[in-house]
Scaffold this active site. Structure first.
Site, PDB file in Angstrom:
ATOM      1  N   ASN A 190       0.870  -1.182   0.000  1.00  0.00           N
ATOM      2  CA  ASN A 190       0.000   0.000   0.000  1.00  0.00           C
ATOM      3  C   ASN A 190       0.902   1.226   0.000  1.00  0.00           C
ATOM      4  O   ASN A 190       1.526   1.535   1.005  1.00  0.00           O
ATOM      5  CB  ASN A 190      -0.882  -0.054   1.253  1.00  0.00           C
ATOM      6  CG  ASN A 190      -1.663   1.219   1.472  1.00  0.00           C
ATOM      7  OD1 ASN A 190      -1.759   2.063   0.579  1.00  0.00           O
ATOM      8  ND2 ASN A 190      -2.224   1.365   2.669  1.00  0.00           N
ATOM      9  N   LYS A 246       0.076   4.311  -0.294  1.00  0.00           N
ATOM     10  CA  LYS A 246      -0.523   5.518   0.305  1.00  0.00           C
ATOM     11  C   LYS A 246      -0.279   6.728  -0.597  1.00  0.00           C
ATOM     12  O   LYS A 246      -0.264   6.581  -1.815  1.00  0.00           O
ATOM     13  CB  LYS A 246       0.020   5.705   1.735  1.00  0.00           C
ATOM     14  CG  LYS A 246      -0.146   4.426   2.567  1.00  0.00           C
ATOM     15  CD  LYS A 246       0.125   4.597   4.031  1.00  0.00           C
ATOM     16  CE  LYS A 246      -0.081   3.252   4.724  1.00  0.00           C
ATOM     17  NZ  LYS A 246       0.049   3.342   6.186  1.00  0.00           N
ATOM     18  N   HIS A 272      -9.444   1.040   4.728  1.00  0.00           N
ATOM     19  CA  HIS A 272      -8.172   1.209   5.449  1.00  0.00           C
ATOM     20  C   HIS A 272      -8.390   2.138   6.645  1.00  0.00           C
ATOM     21  O   HIS A 272      -9.176   3.082   6.570  1.00  0.00           O
ATOM     22  CB  HIS A 272      -7.112   1.777   4.498  1.00  0.00           C
ATOM     23  CG  HIS A 272      -5.749   1.770   5.099  1.00  0.00           C
ATOM     24  ND1 HIS A 272      -5.333   2.754   5.972  1.00  0.00           N
ATOM     25  CD2 HIS A 272      -4.739   0.886   5.009  1.00  0.00           C
ATOM     26  CE1 HIS A 272      -4.101   2.457   6.367  1.00  0.00           C
ATOM     27  NE2 HIS A 272      -3.716   1.335   5.802  1.00  0.00           N
ATOM     28  N   GLU A 320      -6.771   4.523   7.773  1.00  0.00           N
ATOM     29  CA  GLU A 320      -6.574   5.959   7.511  1.00  0.00           C
ATOM     30  C   GLU A 320      -7.815   6.565   6.865  1.00  0.00           C
ATOM     31  O   GLU A 320      -8.142   7.723   7.111  1.00  0.00           O
ATOM     32  CB  GLU A 320      -5.316   6.157   6.648  1.00  0.00           C
ATOM     33  CG  GLU A 320      -4.059   5.923   7.489  1.00  0.00           C
ATOM     34  CD  GLU A 320      -2.862   5.391   6.718  1.00  0.00           C
ATOM     35  OE1 GLU A 320      -2.847   5.460   5.478  1.00  0.00           O
ATOM     36  OE2 GLU A 320      -1.929   4.896   7.385  1.00  0.00           O
ATOM     37  N   GLU A 373      -5.439  -5.085  10.461  1.00  0.00           N
ATOM     38  CA  GLU A 373      -4.397  -4.087  10.684  1.00  0.00           C
ATOM     39  C   GLU A 373      -4.656  -3.345  11.987  1.00  0.00           C
ATOM     40  O   GLU A 373      -5.448  -2.389  12.008  1.00  0.00           O
ATOM     41  CB  GLU A 373      -4.372  -3.077   9.537  1.00  0.00           C
ATOM     42  CG  GLU A 373      -4.067  -3.688   8.193  1.00  0.00           C
ATOM     43  CD  GLU A 373      -3.509  -2.646   7.242  1.00  0.00           C
ATOM     44  OE1 GLU A 373      -2.358  -2.810   6.820  1.00  0.00           O
ATOM     45  OE2 GLU A 373      -4.205  -1.662   6.966  1.00  0.00           O
ATOM     46  N   GLY A 382       2.518   2.117  10.744  1.00  0.00           N
ATOM     47  CA  GLY A 382       3.441   3.237  10.603  1.00  0.00           C
ATOM     48  C   GLY A 382       4.147   3.605  11.895  1.00  0.00           C
ATOM     49  O   GLY A 382       4.800   4.644  11.984  1.00  0.00           O
ATOM     50  N   SER A 399       3.446  -2.334  10.212  1.00  0.00           N
ATOM     51  CA  SER A 399       4.901  -2.398  10.376  1.00  0.00           C
ATOM     52  C   SER A 399       5.503  -3.755   9.991  1.00  0.00           C
ATOM     53  O   SER A 399       6.425  -4.243  10.643  1.00  0.00           O
ATOM     54  CB  SER A 399       5.304  -2.002  11.809  1.00  0.00           C
ATOM     55  OG  SER A 399       4.894  -0.670  12.077  1.00  0.00           O
TER      56      SER A 399
HETATM   57  P1  PGA Z   1       2.899   0.141   7.640  1.00  0.00           P
HETATM   58  O1  PGA Z   1       1.437   0.373   6.976  1.00  0.00           O
HETATM   59  O2  PGA Z   1       3.440  -1.124   7.046  1.00  0.00           O
HETATM   60  O3  PGA Z   1       3.704   1.367   7.222  1.00  0.00           O
HETATM   61  O4  PGA Z   1       2.703   0.047   9.100  1.00  0.00           O
HETATM   62  C1  PGA Z   1       0.549  -0.688   6.805  1.00  0.00           C
HETATM   63  C2  PGA Z   1      -0.737  -0.189   6.181  1.00  0.00           C
HETATM   64  O5  PGA Z   1      -1.187   0.912   6.512  1.00  0.00           O
HETATM   65  O6  PGA Z   1      -1.355  -0.878   5.330  1.00  0.00           O
END
Ligand code: PGA
Length: 251
Positions: A9, A11, A95, A97, A167, A173, A213
């Site tokens: 992803n 983003k 997601h 976010e 997630e 992140g 992560s």
């Molecule tokens: P990350 O993001 O691997 O940077 O923690 C995962 C995601 O948001 O799908």
């Protein structure tokens, strides 16, 4: 047998040139990865050019979101059939976010998921608890609400064309990964809930990805858990070498 899925992803990162450059670097690094589905999710504006760059490779294309109507006076939205037209086979839905910053709810996840499947896309439906919810021992109830709301009205066949991504928001992140066991426990919960909501055979067949992560050095441990069927990768998917190392976890 569930074929693992490693999805990146991206983003809100990468211009068209950066995105096509990245996949051109990635393709040879993952060309020998067998028994794994590899997916990348660039920004909307790069989809069509990345699709061309991926042609003939074993890497598939996802969008990061979609709308639920096919067309109409919906300024700024993108319909699932247009994502398919741009070369996508998958779309990420719900997601955290989008839930956190853009008002995504289980009801909109549900509409988007149905629309995506109707357009022939594989829906990657994301669920996960916040740190406060985990600390209040609400992880399972939050996931249950998200899955029941997000998958309302789905048939077993629709579920079979979907992927679930677990997630935990506190792991996205932040560099804090759920432990292999913490992730496995939630994946088992999700699979047993899906067995109740649908049927055991469909629940056994669905891929449940872990996200939060994931890095080259923790992917093996996560993937060795029996109910973890892949990863949704943010930060570590932005560079070809680290994403390839994750996609080649079995090598
Ligand atoms: P990350 O993001 O691997 O940077 O923690 C995962 C995601 O948001 O799908």
């Amino acid at each position: 047998m569930r074929t693992p899925v490693i999805a990146g992803n991206w983003k809100l990162f990468k211009t068209i040139a950066e995105a096509t450059g990245m996949v051109n670097e990635l393709k040879p690094l993952v060309a020998n990865a067998s028994g794994v589905e590899i997916v990348v999710a660039p920004v909307f504006t790069a989809l069509s050019r990345v699709s061309e760059a991926l042609s003939g490779s074993n890497v598939r294309l996802a969008a990061q979101d979609c709308y639920w109507e096919e067309e109409g006076a919906y300024t700024g939205e993108v319909a699932p059939k247009l994502l398919a037209d741009a070369g996508c086979s998958h779309v990420i839905i719900g997601h955290s976010e989008r839930r956190q910053y853009f008002g995504e709810t289980d009801a909109t996840v549900n509409k988007k998921g149905k629309a995506a499947l109707a357009a022939g896309l594989t829906a990657i439906v994301c669920v996960g608890e916040t740190l406060a919810e985990r600390e209040a021992d609400k992880t399972f109830s939050v996931i249950e609400t998200q899955l029941k709301g997000g998958l309302t009205g789905f048939s077993s066949d629709m579920l079979a064309h979907s992927i679930i991504a677990y997630e935990p928001v506190w792991a996205i992140g932040t560099g804090k990964t759920a432990s292999d066991q913490q992730a496995q426990d939630v994946h088992v919960f999700i699979r047993s809930l899906l067995a109740q909501m649908f049927d055991q055979a469909t629940a056994n067949a669905i891929r449940i990805l872990y996200g939060g992560s994931v890095k080259p050095d923790n992917v093996k441990g996560l993937m060795s858990q029996p109910d973890i069927d892949g990863a949704l990768v943010g930060g570590a998917s932005l560079k070809a070498d680290s994403f390839a190392a994750i996609a080649n976890f079995a090598a």
